[in-house]
Design a protein around this motif. Sequence first.
Motif, PDB file in Angstrom:
ATOM      1  N   THR A 209       7.246 -39.547  37.597  1.00  0.00           N
ATOM      2  CA  THR A 209       6.635 -38.267  37.303  1.00  0.00           C
ATOM      3  C   THR A 209       6.638 -37.473  38.345  1.00  0.00           C
ATOM      4  O   THR A 209       5.786 -37.627  39.407  1.00  0.00           O
ATOM      5  CB  THR A 209       5.149 -38.121  36.490  1.00  0.00           C
ATOM      6  OG1 THR A 209       4.792 -37.166  36.330  1.00  0.00           O
ATOM      7  CG2 THR A 209       4.121 -38.996  37.250  1.00  0.00           C
ATOM      8  N   GLY A 210       7.313 -36.143  38.355  1.00  0.00           N
ATOM      9  CA  GLY A 210       7.429 -35.436  39.663  1.00  0.00           C
ATOM     10  C   GLY A 210       7.994 -36.236  40.667  1.00  0.00           C
ATOM     11  O   GLY A 210       9.217 -37.018  40.522  1.00  0.00           O
ATOM     12  N   GLU A 211       7.408 -36.411  41.939  1.00  0.00           N
ATOM     13  CA  GLU A 211       7.949 -37.159  42.958  1.00  0.00           C
ATOM     14  C   GLU A 211       7.262 -38.653  42.939  1.00  0.00           C
ATOM     15  O   GLU A 211       7.575 -39.286  44.156  1.00  0.00           O
ATOM     16  CB  GLU A 211       8.196 -36.558  44.362  1.00  0.00           C
ATOM     17  CG  GLU A 211       8.970 -35.080  44.383  1.00  0.00           C
ATOM     18  CD  GLU A 211      10.512 -35.679  43.743  1.00  0.00           C
ATOM     19  OE1 GLU A 211      11.176 -36.717  44.394  1.00  0.00           O
ATOM     20  OE2 GLU A 211      11.058 -35.087  42.978  1.00  0.00           O
ATOM     21  N   GLU A 212       6.388 -39.156  42.141  1.00  0.00           N
ATOM     22  CA  GLU A 212       5.579 -40.138  42.085  1.00  0.00           C
ATOM     23  C   GLU A 212       6.275 -41.104  41.183  1.00  0.00           C
ATOM     24  O   GLU A 212       6.705 -40.827  40.033  1.00  0.00           O
ATOM     25  CB  GLU A 212       4.094 -39.694  41.779  1.00  0.00           C
ATOM     26  CG  GLU A 212       3.471 -38.829  42.958  1.00  0.00           C
ATOM     27  CD  GLU A 212       2.211 -38.508  42.258  1.00  0.00           C
ATOM     28  OE1 GLU A 212       1.288 -39.382  42.741  1.00  0.00           O
ATOM     29  OE2 GLU A 212       1.833 -37.608  41.334  1.00  0.00           O
ATOM     30  N   PHE A 213       5.834 -42.560  41.642  1.00  0.00           N
ATOM     31  CA  PHE A 213       6.473 -43.443  40.729  1.00  0.00           C
ATOM     32  C   PHE A 213       5.025 -44.289  40.296  1.00  0.00           C
ATOM     33  O   PHE A 213       4.023 -44.822  41.089  1.00  0.00           O
ATOM     34  CB  PHE A 213       7.286 -44.461  41.393  1.00  0.00           C
ATOM     35  CG  PHE A 213       8.584 -43.712  41.930  1.00  0.00           C
ATOM     36  CD1 PHE A 213       9.482 -43.995  41.000  1.00  0.00           C
ATOM     37  CD2 PHE A 213       8.676 -43.047  43.018  1.00  0.00           C
ATOM     38  CE1 PHE A 213      11.080 -43.282  41.247  1.00  0.00           C
ATOM     39  CE2 PHE A 213       9.855 -42.535  43.265  1.00  0.00           C
ATOM     40  CZ  PHE A 213      11.008 -42.623  42.454  1.00  0.00           C
ATOM     41  N   TYR A 214       5.041 -44.959  39.266  1.00  0.00           N
ATOM     42  CA  TYR A 214       4.103 -45.827  38.661  1.00  0.00           C
ATOM     43  C   TYR A 214       4.880 -47.136  37.964  1.00  0.00           C
ATOM     44  O   TYR A 214       5.653 -46.921  37.223  1.00  0.00           O
ATOM     45  CB  TYR A 214       3.208 -45.183  37.751  1.00  0.00           C
ATOM     46  CG  TYR A 214       2.358 -44.158  38.144  1.00  0.00           C
ATOM     47  CD1 TYR A 214       1.017 -44.378  38.401  1.00  0.00           C
ATOM     48  CD2 TYR A 214       2.904 -42.964  38.097  1.00  0.00           C
ATOM     49  CE1 TYR A 214       0.193 -43.298  38.678  1.00  0.00           C
ATOM     50  CE2 TYR A 214       2.073 -41.625  38.397  1.00  0.00           C
ATOM     51  CZ  TYR A 214       0.606 -42.021  38.957  1.00  0.00           C
ATOM     52  OH  TYR A 214      -0.199 -41.100  39.251  1.00  0.00           O
ATOM     53  N   ILE A 215       4.704 -48.133  38.595  1.00  0.00           N
ATOM     54  CA  ILE A 215       5.436 -49.264  38.476  1.00  0.00           C
ATOM     55  C   ILE A 215       4.530 -50.498  37.916  1.00  0.00           C
ATOM     56  O   ILE A 215       3.541 -50.904  38.760  1.00  0.00           O
ATOM     57  CB  ILE A 215       6.253 -49.777  39.512  1.00  0.00           C
ATOM     58  CG1 ILE A 215       7.432 -48.698  40.072  1.00  0.00           C
ATOM     59  CG2 ILE A 215       7.112 -51.069  39.401  1.00  0.00           C
ATOM     60  CD1 ILE A 215       7.879 -48.856  41.306  1.00  0.00           C
TER      61      ILE A 215
END
Length: 336
Positions: free
Chosen positions: A47-53
Amino acid sequence: MRKILLPSLSLFLLAGCNNAAPNPEEATAPFEEIATDLEAPWAINKTGEEFYISERPGSVAHVADDGTMTRQEVNFSDTLSSAAEAGFLGFVLKQDFEESQEAYGYYVYERDSEDYNKIITLLLENGQWQENEVLLEGIPTGNVHHGGRLELDPDGTLFAAIGDASTPELAQDLGSVNGKILKLNSSNEFEIYSHGHRNPQGLAWDEETMYASEHGRSANDEINIIEEGNNYGWPTIEGEETEEGLESPFYTTGSAETWAPSGIAIHNDALYVAALRGTAIQVLDLDNAEVTDSIEGFGRVRDVHSDGDSLYFISNNTDGRGTPAEGDDKLYKLNE
């Protein structure tokens, strides 16, 4: 720090290897390392320039826009299972995540000495994720074949891929959710969308066409075009076998090759397939179902994600079946 690397002159040594250990210096495509030291990662969200893994041991790896990785705790209402291939699997942010801070999750849990699968909603509060609502629980599972993929279609509808729990006949049993792809309907209840699946692990859409990846018994891995109500044959047929009333795959590896496909993504009008045992990203032409490229050098690949501009992927060498290299597992960006 992000690291940009180019393929070396010795890339040809990797061609055709199976279960190859990671060796990014001999990668067959240019790439960039975005984050390192992930723990058995499973599903990529951006989302945007962030990652959630999601990570199988039960956490979310948050990667900030500067590449800093923070491990966020997930508070589940049941104990995560320690069975093979189990743990925190599917994970997808809701379309309104920026406002709601909510996501969907899929995990394998233990209750009364038995293992089950569960699909839930999660809420991010103060840097931790809380199990918020149970959408489906008590899903039977075996020691493997959990399925686990969660994805949103272009309209934001949730789909879930569920394995056959190592009990093949369940895939043909419309009274069971095992061996099925499920759709969350407007009443917030799951309904069977397609059946006859063995261990589906990837879902993606090209406009209105839905694709799914599926593990074969020992080879015969499949990429299927999914249509509502159709029967994809397992365990009656697989691979190149045919039978009236059962759907044959869009692509199969055949009886002589194994990919163990996981996450898939549409990118630049091609289908990118993360391959675990195949230790590659396989690229399929959507017009003729031919493999046009095999991106290798990273070991086991669990998931791929396209944001429309770039393709990202995660290695999965710390899952107990790979050979981790220094810094594994990692989030990469493919530089095309």
